[in-house]
Structure formats: structure tokens, C-alpha cells
Design a protein around this motif. Sequence first.
Motif, PDB file in Angstrom:
ATOM      1  N   ILE A  25       0.841  -1.209   0.000  1.00 10.28           N
ATOM      2  CA  ILE A  25       0.000   0.000   0.000  1.00 10.28           C
ATOM      3  C   ILE A  25       0.870   1.251   0.000  1.00 10.28           C
ATOM      4  O   ILE A  25       0.574   2.235  -0.683  1.00 10.28           O
ATOM      5  CB  ILE A  25      -0.942  -0.011   1.212  1.00 10.28           C
ATOM      6  N   ALA A  28       2.140   1.568  -3.450  1.00 12.60           N
ATOM      7  CA  ALA A  28       1.051   1.872  -4.372  1.00 12.60           C
ATOM      8  C   ALA A  28       0.555   3.294  -4.216  1.00 12.60           C
ATOM      9  O   ALA A  28      -0.038   3.851  -5.144  1.00 12.60           O
ATOM     10  CB  ALA A  28      -0.104   0.892  -4.157  1.00 12.60           C
ATOM     11  N   ARG A  35       1.976   0.740  -9.412  1.00 11.37           N
ATOM     12  CA  ARG A  35       0.813   1.247 -10.130  1.00 11.37           C
ATOM     13  C   ARG A  35       0.970   2.678 -10.645  1.00 11.37           C
ATOM     14  O   ARG A  35       0.752   2.920 -11.825  1.00 11.37           O
ATOM     15  CB  ARG A  35      -0.442   1.126  -9.242  1.00 11.37           C
ATOM     16  N   TRP A  69      -7.841  -2.160 -10.868  1.00 11.37           N
ATOM     17  CA  TRP A  69      -6.942  -1.498  -9.937  1.00 11.37           C
ATOM     18  C   TRP A  69      -7.646  -0.957  -8.701  1.00 11.37           C
ATOM     19  O   TRP A  69      -7.155  -1.153  -7.572  1.00 11.37           O
ATOM     20  CB  TRP A  69      -6.174  -0.392 -10.646  1.00 11.37           C
ATOM     21  N   TRP A  73      -6.316  -2.029  -4.829  1.00  8.46           N
ATOM     22  CA  TRP A  73      -5.761  -1.209  -3.750  1.00  8.46           C
ATOM     23  C   TRP A  73      -6.760  -0.994  -2.630  1.00  8.46           C
ATOM     24  O   TRP A  73      -6.383  -0.978  -1.456  1.00  8.46           O
ATOM     25  CB  TRP A  73      -5.203   0.101  -4.286  1.00  8.46           C
ATOM     26  N   SER A  77      -6.248  -2.523   1.157  1.00  7.76           N
ATOM     27  CA  SER A  77      -6.334  -1.599   2.290  1.00  7.76           C
ATOM     28  C   SER A  77      -7.315  -2.107   3.334  1.00  7.76           C
ATOM     29  O   SER A  77      -7.026  -2.111   4.535  1.00  7.76           O
ATOM     30  CB  SER A  77      -6.767  -0.209   1.803  1.00  7.76           C
ATOM     31  N   ARG A 140      -6.284   8.700  -3.511  1.00  7.46           N
ATOM     32  CA  ARG A 140      -6.140   7.322  -3.009  1.00  7.46           C
ATOM     33  C   ARG A 140      -5.874   7.317  -1.504  1.00  7.46           C
ATOM     34  O   ARG A 140      -6.399   6.468  -0.773  1.00  7.46           O
ATOM     35  CB  ARG A 140      -5.007   6.605  -3.747  1.00  7.46           C
TER      36      ARG A 140
END
Length: 268
Positions: A25, A28, A35, A69, A73, A77, A140
Motif C-alpha cells: 500500500i 502503491a 501502479r 486497480w 488497492w 487496504s 487514493r
Amino acid sequence: MIKHAVSRILQLCAHGLTLLLTLCITLAATWDGVRPCAPCYDCYKCGDILNQSCKAWYAWEDSWDLDWWPVIWMGSSALLIMLLPWTWHSTAQGLGACLHAVNLLWMLLLIAPLSWRKWANADSCHQAYPLVYIGGATGRLCGINMCLLLISVGRSSAWLRKFKTGYVEAVSIHRITGWWCIAHVVLHTLAFVMYYWFVGGWSYVLQRLVPVKTGARPNFGGMMNFYGGLGLIGALILAMFATPYVRRRMYGTFYSTHLISSVAFILF
């Protein structure tokens, strides 16, 4: 003896999985991960290993029939947060301090590469492109914080019981993640508005943020950003009434406004 050994192995596996998910994470959420390769794809000169990883990722992503995607993610999470009570042996106060540290680390990892990456001078990249990346990444980060914000909102849950904590301690976690959500969503909005302004001035900002007619096709981008603007308004109202001054003196007003504005913030 066997039962204890199996329990210990499962606990170590949980620790390892949590560490792996935390690393994934963290990567990311920043552009030194797999990513968010767009800055290294055209705009910035990155290392060979990172460039090869990005090209491999894009090749794999192009083979998808759907964009998986967000599921990847957001799912990782949520899984990490669900595992916290089994792997975190500190207090809720310790978790709160950790949340501050992780969010600050994310912000550092988000901005720091700008100091050493060289601009590629590609024709397809605008000089204000870093704002696009910062806007996407902070969006994000807001989503990741919101996972923990929502799971700590209830007065009682299996997650809280496993954490051996109660509603009072959960409120502090909810408050910390809530303020970080507000911070990230404000940065998200400012970054994109500034980018639109640099690209085409206020007329382009209006075109990108309001579903005005721009041609034969509907302005879906403006429509989606317009809903995002409504969510931002809900977030700012939520933040204004959640300040200690308002909350302590007008708790009823705070509670009612909190419920309504939070629904707008989450939905939009």
C-alpha cells in the motif's frame, strides 16, 4: 503444545501478511511503486528497474477486460485494516500516533521524488503534470484513511472487541482518520484545479469542473468532477462543524450536520 505452535505460526503469518500489505500500500500510494507509473512512463526519467516494472505493469493492465486497480488497492487496504486487531498489540493511542506517522510518510514519499527525478521534456507532458499525480495520489490516500474511518464509526463491533478497545478509544481513531481524509481531499482538489488553470485558464477549469456543454458528446469529465465538488463541500461543512469549539458548545447541531455532510462526502 501443538495448539500453541499452530497459533504461533498463524500469528507470524498474520504479521508477515500485514507487513507485506503495508509495504504494497505504501508503494502503491507513491510513484516509486508499481501502479502510479505515469510520471515515469513519459514525463520523468526514472531508473531502469522502475521503468521495466512500469512497462510490465502497463502490459498486464492492458490485458484486463475491466479496470481492477481500484478493487486491488481498496481491497488490500480493507484487508490490512481488518488484520490490525490480530497483529497490532499497542493501544488505540499508539495506533493514532502510527496513523499520523504513516500519513506524513505517505506525503513525504509522494513529494520527495520531485526533488531528484529529471524531467524528460516529452511533448505529451505538461509542465504542471506533477499536480495531476499529486491530485490522484492524495485521492487514493483519502480512500485508504476512509476505510479505517468507517470501520471505527460504530459503538460496538467485532473489530473493536478484538482490538480490546471501546467506543471512546474508537472515537479518537475516527477523528484522526477523518481529519486526514479532509486534508487529502482538499489537496486533491487544489492540485487538479491548479493543473486545469495552468493548462487552459479559468474557462478550462469551468469546463472540467462543471458539466457544461463542450461539443456533441456529453461532458462526463465535468459531471464526475462536479459530483466531486459536491463531496468537497460536504467535507468542508463536516470539518467546520467538527471543530472542538462547535462540537462542545453545539453538540446537537454538530451531530445532525455530521450525519448529513458525511453522507454527501462519502457518496460523492
